[in-house]
Design a protein around this motif. Structure first.
Motif, PDB file in Angstrom:
ATOM      1  N   VAL A 163       4.204  36.281 -40.205  1.00  0.00           N
ATOM      2  CA  VAL A 163       3.897  34.875 -40.580  1.00  0.00           C
ATOM      3  C   VAL A 163       4.876  34.265 -41.702  1.00  0.00           C
ATOM      4  CG1 VAL A 163       2.104  33.701 -42.074  1.00  0.00           C
ATOM      5  CG2 VAL A 163       1.614  35.362 -40.548  1.00  0.00           C
ATOM      6  N   LEU A 164       5.495  35.392 -42.534  1.00  0.00           N
ATOM      7  CA  LEU A 164       6.530  34.810 -43.156  1.00  0.00           C
ATOM      8  C   LEU A 164       7.811  34.126 -42.780  1.00  0.00           C
ATOM      9  CD1 LEU A 164       7.573  34.503 -46.171  1.00  0.00           C
ATOM     10  CD2 LEU A 164       8.571  37.083 -45.761  1.00  0.00           C
ATOM     11  N   ILE A 165       8.082  34.935 -41.526  1.00  0.00           N
ATOM     12  CA  ILE A 165       9.286  34.596 -40.921  1.00  0.00           C
ATOM     13  C   ILE A 165       9.114  33.207 -40.377  1.00  0.00           C
ATOM     14  CG2 ILE A 165      10.882  35.111 -38.834  1.00  0.00           C
ATOM     15  CD1 ILE A 165      10.729  37.921 -39.949  1.00  0.00           C
ATOM     16  N   LEU A 166       7.883  32.945 -39.724  1.00  0.00           N
ATOM     17  CA  LEU A 166       7.517  31.849 -38.961  1.00  0.00           C
ATOM     18  C   LEU A 166       7.567  30.708 -39.881  1.00  0.00           C
ATOM     19  CD1 LEU A 166       4.857  32.746 -36.273  1.00  0.00           C
ATOM     20  CD2 LEU A 166       7.171  32.005 -35.900  1.00  0.00           C
ATOM     21  N   LEU A 167       6.999  30.732 -41.068  1.00  0.00           N
ATOM     22  CA  LEU A 167       6.899  29.605 -42.085  1.00  0.00           C
ATOM     23  C   LEU A 167       8.214  29.258 -42.583  1.00  0.00           C
ATOM     24  CD1 LEU A 167       3.394  30.576 -44.050  1.00  0.00           C
ATOM     25  CD2 LEU A 167       3.993  28.781 -42.471  1.00  0.00           C
ATOM     26  N   ALA A 168       9.303  30.276 -42.877  1.00  0.00           N
ATOM     27  CA  ALA A 168      10.362  30.154 -43.239  1.00  0.00           C
ATOM     28  C   ALA A 168      11.378  29.472 -42.407  1.00  0.00           C
ATOM     29  CB  ALA A 168      11.330  31.525 -43.602  1.00  0.00           C
ATOM     30  N   LEU A 169      11.203  29.484 -41.018  1.00  0.00           N
ATOM     31  CA  LEU A 169      11.829  28.862 -39.989  1.00  0.00           C
ATOM     32  C   LEU A 169      11.303  27.343 -39.952  1.00  0.00           C
ATOM     33  CD1 LEU A 169      11.660  31.371 -36.853  1.00  0.00           C
ATOM     34  CD2 LEU A 169      13.669  30.601 -38.497  1.00  0.00           C
ATOM     35  N   GLY A 170      10.153  27.365 -40.366  1.00  0.00           N
ATOM     36  CA  GLY A 170       9.584  25.726 -40.435  1.00  0.00           C
ATOM     37  C   GLY A 170       9.889  25.118 -41.912  1.00  0.00           C
TER      38      GLY A 170
ATOM     39  N   ALA B  23       7.127  29.299 -48.361  1.00  0.00           N
ATOM     40  CA  ALA B  23       6.992  30.082 -47.253  1.00  0.00           C
ATOM     41  C   ALA B  23       6.191  31.298 -48.005  1.00  0.00           C
ATOM     42  CB  ALA B  23       7.952  30.566 -46.266  1.00  0.00           C
ATOM     43  N   PRO B  24       6.770  32.075 -48.419  1.00  0.00           N
ATOM     44  CA  PRO B  24       5.943  33.329 -49.317  1.00  0.00           C
ATOM     45  C   PRO B  24       4.794  32.875 -49.780  1.00  0.00           C
ATOM     46  CG  PRO B  24       8.783  33.482 -49.768  1.00  0.00           C
ATOM     47  CD  PRO B  24       8.104  32.075 -49.234  1.00  0.00           C
TER      48      PRO B  24
END
Length: 235
Positions: free
Chosen positions: A67-74, A81-82
């Motif tokens: 979830v963290l990586i997906l939010l960071a990409l967006g 994101a965190p």
């Protein structure tokens, strides 16, 4: 950890510790604003429980790093994101604690409150919330512990916190730095566990504590003597 050069400054462990705490309490506070009203509504009305259980189970099943990586990409790197990831992580235990606290109350107590003329709002504020508070604090306690341990992942997307030392130590093979950060996270989790355990004990209503003590004192541990007709000789 004991070197003054590693303690102060924007990259020192005092600043990173503050970031860890900010993530923890910020995420838990936002999650509480969302989850507590929903949990109280479900617990008071009894409606939507299956949805709440499914929602809690679904959020628990989400992988935090994914979830963290997906939010960071967006959203890009940084703290947003965190923070959103940790809010998602904290919602299930708080939601469960909120509605479980209401459901654990004896229905006769609720019926008695209504019988004396209390409105539904008074029943919620004066009966259900005080009696359900220990379980709610237990849910918040669980959420805090989950977030404070997972907040180290914030450094994976340049979000800071104590995880910065862990990732940096692994990358540079400076394992003493990684160990120091791990010790700090562990100590922080243990301290917060102790604080919330004490709070959970203190919020138990005095009437409930007195009732439990009375029940313990009235139950005797001595075996009762057998009662029956006396034995007659020759029989």
């Amino acid at each position: 950890m004991l070197d003054p050069a590693n303690q102060t400054g924007p990259g020192g462990w005092f600043a990173r510790l503050g970031e860890q705490l900010a993530y923890t309490f910020g995420a838990v506070a936002i999650a509480a604003i969302i989850a507590i009203p929903l949990g109280y509504l479900v617990g008071h009305t009894g409606r939507g429980r299956d949805i709440a259980v499914s929602l809690s189970g679904g959020f628990r099943a989400l992988p935090s790093l994914g979830v963290l990586i997906l939010l960071a990409l967006g959203l890009g790197i940084g703290f947003r994101a965190p923070l959103i990831t940790f809010v998602i992580l904290a919602i299930p235990p708080i939601l469960a604690g909120a509605y479980a606290g209401f459901e654990a109350i004896d229905r006769t107590t609720i019926d008695a409150a209504r019988a004396v003329g209390m409105t539904e709002g008074q029943v919620v504020r004066q009966v259900e919330i005080p009696l359900g508070l220990p379980l709610l604090i237990g849910g918040i306690r669980s959420g805090v512990l989950q977030v404070v341990a997972t907040a180290t992942l914030a450094a994976y997307v340049s979000g800071g916190a104590l995880g910065a030392f862990i990732f940096e130590g692994v990358a540079t093979r400076n394992y003493s730095e990684t160990l120091g950060a791990s010790i700090l996270v562990t100590l922080l989790a243990l301290i917060l566990e102790g604080v919330f355990a004490l709070i959970q004990k203190l919020v138990v209503p005095r009437g409930v504590v007195a009732r439990e003590l009375k029940e313990v004192r009235t139950v005797s541990s001595r075996p009762r003597a057998a009662v029956g007709s006396p034995i007659q000789e020759g029989k």
